[in-house]
Design an enzyme around this catalytic site. Structure first.
Site, PDB file in Angstrom:
ATOM      1  N   ARG A 118      12.919 -54.715 -22.467  1.00  0.00           N
ATOM      2  CA  ARG A 118      13.967 -55.743 -22.445  1.00  0.00           C
ATOM      3  C   ARG A 118      13.596 -56.891 -21.504  1.00  0.00           C
ATOM      4  O   ARG A 118      13.582 -58.056 -21.896  1.00  0.00           O
ATOM      5  CB  ARG A 118      15.299 -55.120 -21.967  1.00  0.00           C
ATOM      6  CG  ARG A 118      15.989 -54.253 -22.982  1.00  0.00           C
ATOM      7  CD  ARG A 118      17.209 -53.604 -22.351  1.00  0.00           C
ATOM      8  NE  ARG A 118      16.831 -52.661 -21.312  1.00  0.00           N
ATOM      9  CZ  ARG A 118      16.845 -51.346 -21.454  1.00  0.00           C
ATOM     10  NH1 ARG A 118      17.243 -50.800 -22.581  1.00  0.00           N
ATOM     11  NH2 ARG A 118      16.468 -50.554 -20.463  1.00  0.00           N
ATOM     12  N   ILE A 119      13.303 -56.562 -20.228  1.00  0.00           N
ATOM     13  CA  ILE A 119      13.085 -57.624 -19.228  1.00  0.00           C
ATOM     14  C   ILE A 119      11.746 -58.324 -19.462  1.00  0.00           C
ATOM     15  O   ILE A 119      11.663 -59.557 -19.428  1.00  0.00           O
ATOM     16  CB  ILE A 119      13.173 -57.044 -17.796  1.00  0.00           C
ATOM     17  CG1 ILE A 119      14.572 -56.444 -17.571  1.00  0.00           C
ATOM     18  CG2 ILE A 119      12.877 -58.127 -16.757  1.00  0.00           C
ATOM     19  CD1 ILE A 119      14.721 -55.647 -16.287  1.00  0.00           C
ATOM     20  N   SER A 176       9.676 -55.015 -10.933  1.00  0.00           N
ATOM     21  CA  SER A 176      10.015 -53.702 -11.523  1.00  0.00           C
ATOM     22  C   SER A 176      10.349 -52.725 -10.402  1.00  0.00           C
ATOM     23  O   SER A 176      11.509 -52.646  -9.961  1.00  0.00           O
ATOM     24  CB  SER A 176       8.885 -53.209 -12.426  1.00  0.00           C
ATOM     25  OG  SER A 176       7.667 -53.059 -11.721  1.00  0.00           O
ATOM     26  N   ARG A 177       9.369 -52.006  -9.904  1.00  0.00           N
ATOM     27  CA  ARG A 177       9.548 -51.136  -8.747  1.00  0.00           C
ATOM     28  C   ARG A 177       8.308 -51.258  -7.865  1.00  0.00           C
ATOM     29  O   ARG A 177       7.176 -51.363  -8.375  1.00  0.00           O
ATOM     30  CB  ARG A 177       9.709 -49.671  -9.176  1.00  0.00           C
ATOM     31  CG  ARG A 177      11.075 -49.325  -9.781  1.00  0.00           C
ATOM     32  CD  ARG A 177      12.184 -49.310  -8.719  1.00  0.00           C
ATOM     33  NE  ARG A 177      13.469 -48.942  -9.259  1.00  0.00           N
ATOM     34  CZ  ARG A 177      14.403 -49.794  -9.687  1.00  0.00           C
ATOM     35  NH1 ARG A 177      14.186 -51.099  -9.635  1.00  0.00           N
ATOM     36  NH2 ARG A 177      15.557 -49.363 -10.142  1.00  0.00           N
ATOM     37  N   ASP A 212       9.599 -58.981  -5.602  1.00  0.00           N
ATOM     38  CA  ASP A 212      11.029 -58.699  -5.379  1.00  0.00           C
ATOM     39  C   ASP A 212      11.193 -57.264  -4.882  1.00  0.00           C
ATOM     40  O   ASP A 212      12.236 -56.913  -4.335  1.00  0.00           O
ATOM     41  CB  ASP A 212      11.771 -58.876  -6.715  1.00  0.00           C
ATOM     42  CG  ASP A 212      13.266 -58.638  -6.616  1.00  0.00           C
ATOM     43  OD1 ASP A 212      13.890 -59.182  -5.681  1.00  0.00           O
ATOM     44  OD2 ASP A 212      13.830 -57.913  -7.456  1.00  0.00           O
ATOM     45  N   GLU A 258      10.414 -49.767   0.348  1.00  0.00           N
ATOM     46  CA  GLU A 258      11.601 -50.567   0.653  1.00  0.00           C
ATOM     47  C   GLU A 258      12.497 -49.867   1.657  1.00  0.00           C
ATOM     48  O   GLU A 258      12.667 -48.653   1.532  1.00  0.00           O
ATOM     49  CB  GLU A 258      12.389 -50.825  -0.638  1.00  0.00           C
ATOM     50  CG  GLU A 258      12.102 -52.186  -1.212  1.00  0.00           C
ATOM     51  CD  GLU A 258      12.744 -52.391  -2.556  1.00  0.00           C
ATOM     52  OE1 GLU A 258      13.980 -52.364  -2.629  1.00  0.00           O
ATOM     53  OE2 GLU A 258      11.992 -52.583  -3.518  1.00  0.00           O
ATOM     54  N   HIS A 310      14.617 -57.675  -3.128  1.00  0.00           N
ATOM     55  CA  HIS A 310      15.184 -56.969  -4.297  1.00  0.00           C
ATOM     56  C   HIS A 310      16.494 -57.637  -4.756  1.00  0.00           C
ATOM     57  O   HIS A 310      17.554 -57.006  -4.762  1.00  0.00           O
ATOM     58  CB  HIS A 310      15.428 -55.497  -3.945  1.00  0.00           C
ATOM     59  CG  HIS A 310      15.405 -54.589  -5.159  1.00  0.00           C
ATOM     60  ND1 HIS A 310      14.882 -53.326  -5.151  1.00  0.00           N
ATOM     61  CD2 HIS A 310      15.881 -54.767  -6.420  1.00  0.00           C
ATOM     62  CE1 HIS A 310      15.019 -52.761  -6.337  1.00  0.00           C
ATOM     63  NE2 HIS A 310      15.620 -53.616  -7.140  1.00  0.00           N
TER      64      HIS A 310
HETATM   65  N1  LIG Z   1      14.163 -55.965  -9.412  1.00  0.00           N
HETATM   66  C1  LIG Z   1      15.317 -55.650  -9.949  1.00  0.00           C
HETATM   67  O1  LIG Z   1      16.370 -55.952  -9.410  1.00  0.00           O
HETATM   68  C2  LIG Z   1      15.352 -54.929 -11.269  1.00  0.00           C
HETATM   69  C3  LIG Z   1      16.438 -55.131 -12.130  1.00  0.00           C
HETATM   70  C4  LIG Z   1      16.464 -54.440 -13.329  1.00  0.00           C
HETATM   71  C5  LIG Z   1      15.433 -53.583 -13.659  1.00  0.00           C
HETATM   72  N2  LIG Z   1      14.401 -53.407 -12.800  1.00  0.00           N
HETATM   73  C6  LIG Z   1      13.269 -52.519 -13.147  1.00  0.00           C
HETATM   74  O2  LIG Z   1      12.717 -52.982 -14.377  1.00  0.00           O
HETATM   75  C7  LIG Z   1      12.394 -51.865 -15.168  1.00  0.00           C
HETATM   76  C8  LIG Z   1      12.351 -52.270 -16.621  1.00  0.00           C
HETATM   77  O3  LIG Z   1      13.650 -52.562 -17.103  1.00  0.00           O
HETATM   78  P1  LIG Z   1      13.911 -52.843 -18.678  1.00  0.00           P
HETATM   79  O4  LIG Z   1      15.372 -52.993 -18.848  1.00  0.00           O
HETATM   80  O5  LIG Z   1      13.001 -53.917 -19.180  1.00  0.00           O
HETATM   81  O6  LIG Z   1      13.447 -51.435 -19.270  1.00  0.00           O
HETATM   82  P2  LIG Z   1      12.818 -51.119 -20.688  1.00  0.00           P
HETATM   83  O7  LIG Z   1      12.887 -49.642 -20.826  1.00  0.00           O
HETATM   84  O8  LIG Z   1      13.443 -51.983 -21.745  1.00  0.00           O
HETATM   85  O9  LIG Z   1      11.292 -51.587 -20.529  1.00  0.00           O
HETATM   86  C9  LIG Z   1      10.330 -50.876 -19.841  1.00  0.00           C
HETATM   87  C10 LIG Z   1       9.056 -50.945 -20.657  1.00  0.00           C
HETATM   88  O10 LIG Z   1       7.998 -50.330 -19.898  1.00  0.00           O
HETATM   89  C11 LIG Z   1       7.131 -49.716 -20.857  1.00  0.00           C
HETATM   90  N3  LIG Z   1       6.228 -48.782 -20.202  1.00  0.00           N
HETATM   91  C12 LIG Z   1       6.469 -47.512 -19.793  1.00  0.00           C
HETATM   92  N4  LIG Z   1       5.351 -46.969 -19.263  1.00  0.00           N
HETATM   93  C13 LIG Z   1       4.385 -47.929 -19.328  1.00  0.00           C
HETATM   94  C14 LIG Z   1       3.030 -47.985 -18.939  1.00  0.00           C
HETATM   95  N5  LIG Z   1       2.408 -46.935 -18.375  1.00  0.00           N
HETATM   96  N6  LIG Z   1       2.343 -49.122 -19.164  1.00  0.00           N
HETATM   97  C15 LIG Z   1       2.944 -50.183 -19.740  1.00  0.00           C
HETATM   98  N7  LIG Z   1       4.227 -50.197 -20.144  1.00  0.00           N
HETATM   99  C16 LIG Z   1       4.941 -49.081 -19.933  1.00  0.00           C
HETATM  100  C17 LIG Z   1       8.120 -49.074 -21.843  1.00  0.00           C
HETATM  101  O11 LIG Z   1       7.504 -48.739 -23.083  1.00  0.00           O
HETATM  102  C18 LIG Z   1       9.159 -50.161 -21.985  1.00  0.00           C
HETATM  103  O12 LIG Z   1       8.880 -51.037 -23.067  1.00  0.00           O
HETATM  104  C19 LIG Z   1      13.499 -50.832 -14.820  1.00  0.00           C
HETATM  105  O13 LIG Z   1      13.090 -49.518 -15.101  1.00  0.00           O
HETATM  106  C20 LIG Z   1      13.700 -51.069 -13.345  1.00  0.00           C
HETATM  107  O14 LIG Z   1      12.860 -50.224 -12.600  1.00  0.00           O
HETATM  108  C21 LIG Z   1      14.343 -54.058 -11.617  1.00  0.00           C
HETATM  109  O1  LIG Z   2      16.856 -51.163 -11.640  1.00  0.00           O
HETATM  110  C1  LIG Z   2      17.727 -51.971 -11.337  1.00  0.00           C
HETATM  111  O2  LIG Z   2      18.757 -52.118 -12.013  1.00  0.00           O
HETATM  112  C2  LIG Z   2      17.581 -52.844 -10.127  1.00  0.00           C
HETATM  113  O3  LIG Z   2      16.402 -52.615  -9.472  1.00  0.00           O
HETATM  114  C3  LIG Z   2      18.700 -52.773  -9.167  1.00  0.00           C
HETATM  115  O4  LIG Z   2      19.886 -52.987  -9.713  1.00  0.00           O
END
Ligand SMILES: NC(=O)c1ccc[n+]([C@@H]2O[C@H](COP(=O)([O-])OP(=O)(O)OC[C@H]3O[C@@H](n4cnc5c(N)ncnc54)[C@H](O)[C@@H]3O)[C@@H](O)[C@H]2O)c1
Ligand SMILES: O=C(O)[C@H](O)CO
Length: 363
Positions: free
Chosen positions: A165-166, A255-256, A280, A285, A303
């Site tokens: 998604r992101i 991401s993380r 971020d 952390e 973050h």
């Molecule tokens: N910084 C923030 O505040 C914040 C906010 C929201 C989400 N996030 C992080 O972003 C991540 C992604 O969110 P999303 O909604 O896009 O999730 P999502 O599940 O839609 O996308 C994650 C993608 O990663 C892919 N993936 C998994 N393992 C992989 C690998 N080894 N190599 C390459 N790609 C791989 C998956 O197939 C998937 O398409 C969350 O899990 C979260 O940890 C951070």
């Molecule tokens: O994974 C998430 O949603 C963010 O890192 C914090 O809200």
């Protein structure tokens, strides 16, 4: 430790403490933790759960494993709702063992997180933070052609690792906003961005799905990381992979933290002053690895990609698992966020619904 007594529904809820842990106690009156700590330990949460608790809304800084799920289950708890998309802090197998439903908040943070990744890409490319510090320090003596020379994005290649998604939303912004070419790698998905362009009947830039992550690292000028954190992505970007990237590349991580080996990153930044990062998230952390804070070629923010009201709404509705079926499409959450209509009688996203045999909503 202060936990307010059950709050009658006609009284205002007590103010938030620094942590946003909510506990659903008998009679379904939420108690909001007013603890002044930002991060609660397992022992803090055990004390808060006590001997009766129906469910908890917690956050990504908490370690939800065997100890907490067994305590929640003993206290009669049926749900733990993580106020985040990522739930790498949750041991879902332990939750399954104790029959506890685990919620997360996908979808609501897609655009906000992608926008922060885009902001960090620009801040790093155009050296915004360095230039801002220079200005405030009174060092600006007049225009010079070589002052803070940065990277032009137009026509360059943006790489996305983890095109979910992101990652896809970020790709859309960089391609459409800056006319960058796209190369992406995802372990599982095959053509997310291609479908988007096709559906819009346009092909303004080149895009390709790489067959390996290394291909993205070698070709892209700006690389943004958007995978989940799990065993396959821990230290995905390490010393060897940093060395494959262009000397003037930009690396962004929203991401993380542990997706990057941060010690190796600091060394790489030190040895390659034209390489830049926008971060971020951090490996330990709220701390940064030694040396990172001194690096002029790093833009660091605490973050902040996610803060939004929608996330709290979804987390609260996930916490109402008792008697609720599961929303059939967790990527389409608008129905829960429309303030003018009542939320559907369903839980937006329960990650272990199949394992627990929970029914799917017909809505
Ligand atoms: N910084 C923030 O505040 C914040 C906010 C929201 C989400 N996030 C992080 O972003 C991540 C992604 O969110 P999303 O909604 O896009 O999730 P999502 O599940 O839609 O996308 C994650 C993608 O990663 C892919 N993936 C998994 N393992 C992989 C690998 N080894 N190599 C390459 N790609 C791989 C998956 O197939 C998937 O398409 C969350 O899990 C979260 O940890 C951070
Ligand atoms: O994974 C998430 O949603 C963010 O890192 C914090 O809200």
């Amino acid at each position: 430790m202060t936990v307010p007594k059950n709050t009658p529904s006609d009284e205002p809820l007590p103010p938030f403490g620094r942590s946003t842990l909510w506990l659903y106690k008998p009679a379904f009156f939420p108690q909001i933790c007013t603890e002044k700590k930002t991060i609660l330990s397992v022992d803090d949460i055990l004390a808060l759960i006590g001997d009766r608790c129906d469910g908890v809304i917690g956050q990504l800084t908490e370690d939800w494993g065997e100890t907490l799920f067994s305590a929640l289950s003993r206290a009669g708890g049926k749900a733990f709702s993580n106020m985040a998309v990522g739930y790498n802090n949750v041991d879902v197998e332990a939750a399954n063992k104790y029959g506890v439903a685990v919620g997360n908040t996908p979808g609501v943070l897609t655009e906000t997180t992608a926008e922060l990744a885009a902001s960090l890409s620009l801040a790093a490319a155009r050296r915004i933070v360095e230039a801002d510090e220079f200005m405030r320090a009174g060092k600006y003596e007049g225009w010079l052609p070589h002052l803070f020379v940065g990277n032009l994005l137009k026509g360059q290649t943006v790489g996305v690792i983890g095109a979910g998604r992101i990652g896809s939303a970020y790709a859309r912004m960089m391609v459409e906003g800056f006319k960058m070419n796209l190369i992406y790698y995802d372990l599982y998905q095959s053509t997310p961005y291609g479908q988007f362009l096709k559906a819009n009947g346009e092909q303004p830039v080149t895009w390709k799905r790489a067959s390996s992550m290394e291909e993205v690292l070698q070709e892209a000028d700006v690389i943004s990381l958007h995978p989940v954190l799990d065993k396959t992505t821990y230290h995905l970007v390490n010393k060897e992979r940093l060395a494959m990237m262009k000397k003037e590349a930009i690396l962004v991580n929203c991401s993380r933290g542990p997706v990057i080996d941060e010690v190796a990153l600091v060394e790489h930044l030190r040895e390659n002053p034209m390489f830049r990062v926008g971060l971020d998230v951090f490996e330990d952390e709220p701390y940064m690895k030694p040396g990172l804070a001194d690096m002029k070629n790093a833009v660091v923010v605490p973050h902040i990609a996610s803060a939004s009201k929608g996330m709290a709404t979804l987390a609260a509705l996930n916490g109402k698992i008792k008697g609720y079926p599961i929303w059939s499409n967790p990527n389409s959450v608008e129905a829960f966020l429309d303030e003018n209509s009542p939320a559907p009688a369903a839980c937006p996203s329960i990650v272990n619904s199949k394992a627990l045999g929970l029914p799917v909503s017909k809505l």
